[in-house]
Design an enzyme around this catalytic site. Structure first.
Site, PDB file in Angstrom:
ATOM      1  N   HIS A 105       0.826  -1.204   0.000  1.00 22.06           N
ATOM      2  CA  HIS A 105       0.000   0.000   0.000  1.00 22.06           C
ATOM      3  C   HIS A 105       0.862   1.257   0.000  1.00 22.06           C
ATOM      4  O   HIS A 105       1.690   1.461   0.892  1.00 22.06           O
ATOM      5  CB  HIS A 105      -0.886  -0.026   1.250  1.00 22.06           C
ATOM      6  CG  HIS A 105      -1.941   1.018   1.301  1.00 22.06           C
ATOM      7  ND1 HIS A 105      -2.216   1.739   2.441  1.00 22.06           N
ATOM      8  CD2 HIS A 105      -2.818   1.466   0.360  1.00 22.06           C
ATOM      9  CE1 HIS A 105      -3.215   2.567   2.226  1.00 22.06           C
ATOM     10  NE2 HIS A 105      -3.604   2.417   0.961  1.00 22.06           N
ATOM     11  N   HIS A 136      -1.932  11.243  -2.015  1.00 20.82           N
ATOM     12  CA  HIS A 136      -3.244  10.727  -1.644  1.00 20.82           C
ATOM     13  C   HIS A 136      -4.256  11.837  -1.390  1.00 20.82           C
ATOM     14  O   HIS A 136      -5.319  11.887  -1.986  1.00 20.82           O
ATOM     15  CB  HIS A 136      -3.122   9.835  -0.409  1.00 20.82           C
ATOM     16  CG  HIS A 136      -4.437   9.291   0.065  1.00 20.82           C
ATOM     17  ND1 HIS A 136      -5.254   9.980   0.933  1.00 20.82           N
ATOM     18  CD2 HIS A 136      -5.074   8.128  -0.218  1.00 20.82           C
ATOM     19  CE1 HIS A 136      -6.342   9.266   1.167  1.00 20.82           C
ATOM     20  NE2 HIS A 136      -6.268   8.144   0.478  1.00 20.82           N
TER      21      HIS A 136
END
Length: 255
Positions: free
Chosen positions: A23, A65
């Site tokens: 991730h 992000h």
């Protein structure tokens, strides 16, 4: 390899990606979505990574992000509202730890060079600045199609935003797509089918045997995020899911 090629009548389409996916590069062990994180994830044996891609004000696809800069850089404001030159000057490592001070925000092109040079695979989450869903989906798909032209295994494009995936589908229909879901909202499976998705990427708590069977029956793969506990991983493996996105690159061996 064409990831959507069917290997046998009634079989799921071929799937060229590994089970374990790191991730944002290396989970929480390094500043997320930086080249340092991907190098660290690779050092732990991972050969596929997830990253977040968005669009600068002047059309450069870069990795971050959040919409806002404050959490993971020393900048302020909305990242997508700045040109790439300004974004490229930011410190994206000091927030994590002193050892990563000065780490830069990378472009998708920089990450592509790293992955291709080392034989790594990529899951690119299209993470639009609010209001730029279609523009970001189109840009990410076009850049990815160019960077991975002729590659045996292309990147998997995913998004929570159907409009971003629809734009990606129109711009580069040959690239595999996956719909991200945090809840099973009305019409989730039908939307994934409409978008020609190869995978459904869900919050790990949503998977049970019935939903896995339903998604597999529709010809799509079942991926999970973000799996950081051993018992959750074992449960997903027992269900027969196809991909596990984890922060715990130090806990789970990808081999």
């Amino acid at each position: 390899m064409n990831p959507t090629a069917v290997t046998a009548v009634g079989a799921l389409p071929a799937w060229p990606y590994p089970l374990w996916i790191a991730h944002r590069g290396a989970g929480k062990l390094a500043p997320e979505n930086t080249l340092a994180a991907f190098r660290l994830g690779a050092a732990h044996g991972y050969r596929m990574f997830e990253c977040d891609a968005k669009l600068s004000a002047d059309g450069v696809v870069f990795l971050m992000h959040d919409a806002a800069l404050e959490r993971t850089t020393n900048g302020q404001g909305i990242g997508g509202e700045l040109p790439w030159h300004a974004l490229s000057q930011l410190d994206a490592g000091s927030w994590h730890s002193h050892s990563f001070a000065g780490e830069a925000l990378p472009t998708l092109e920089a990450l592509a060079r790293f992955c291709q040079a080392n034989g790594h695979l990529l899951n690119i989450e299209i993470k639009p600045t609010p209001g730029t869903e279609s523009a970001t989906g189109e840009a990410v798909a076009r850049v990815a199609a160019r960077l991975w032209a002729g590659a045996d295994v292309p990147p998997l494009l995913t998004s929570f935003k159907p409009d971003a995936l629809a734009a990606a589908q129109a711009a580069a229909p040959e690239l595999p797509r996956g719909l991200l879901v945090d809840t099973l909202w009305t019409g989730w499976l039908e939307k994934a089918q409409e978008l020609g998705c190869a995978a459904l990427v869900a919050n790990h708590a949503l998977w049970d045997s019935a939903h896995v069977a339903r998604v597999h029956g529709a010809g799509m793969r079942c991926l999970s995020y973000t799996v950081n506990d051993e018992w959750v991983a074992q449960h997903l493996l027992a269900l027969g899911t196809d991909g596990i996105i984890t922060d715990r690159v130090d806990l789970f061996s990808p081999s």
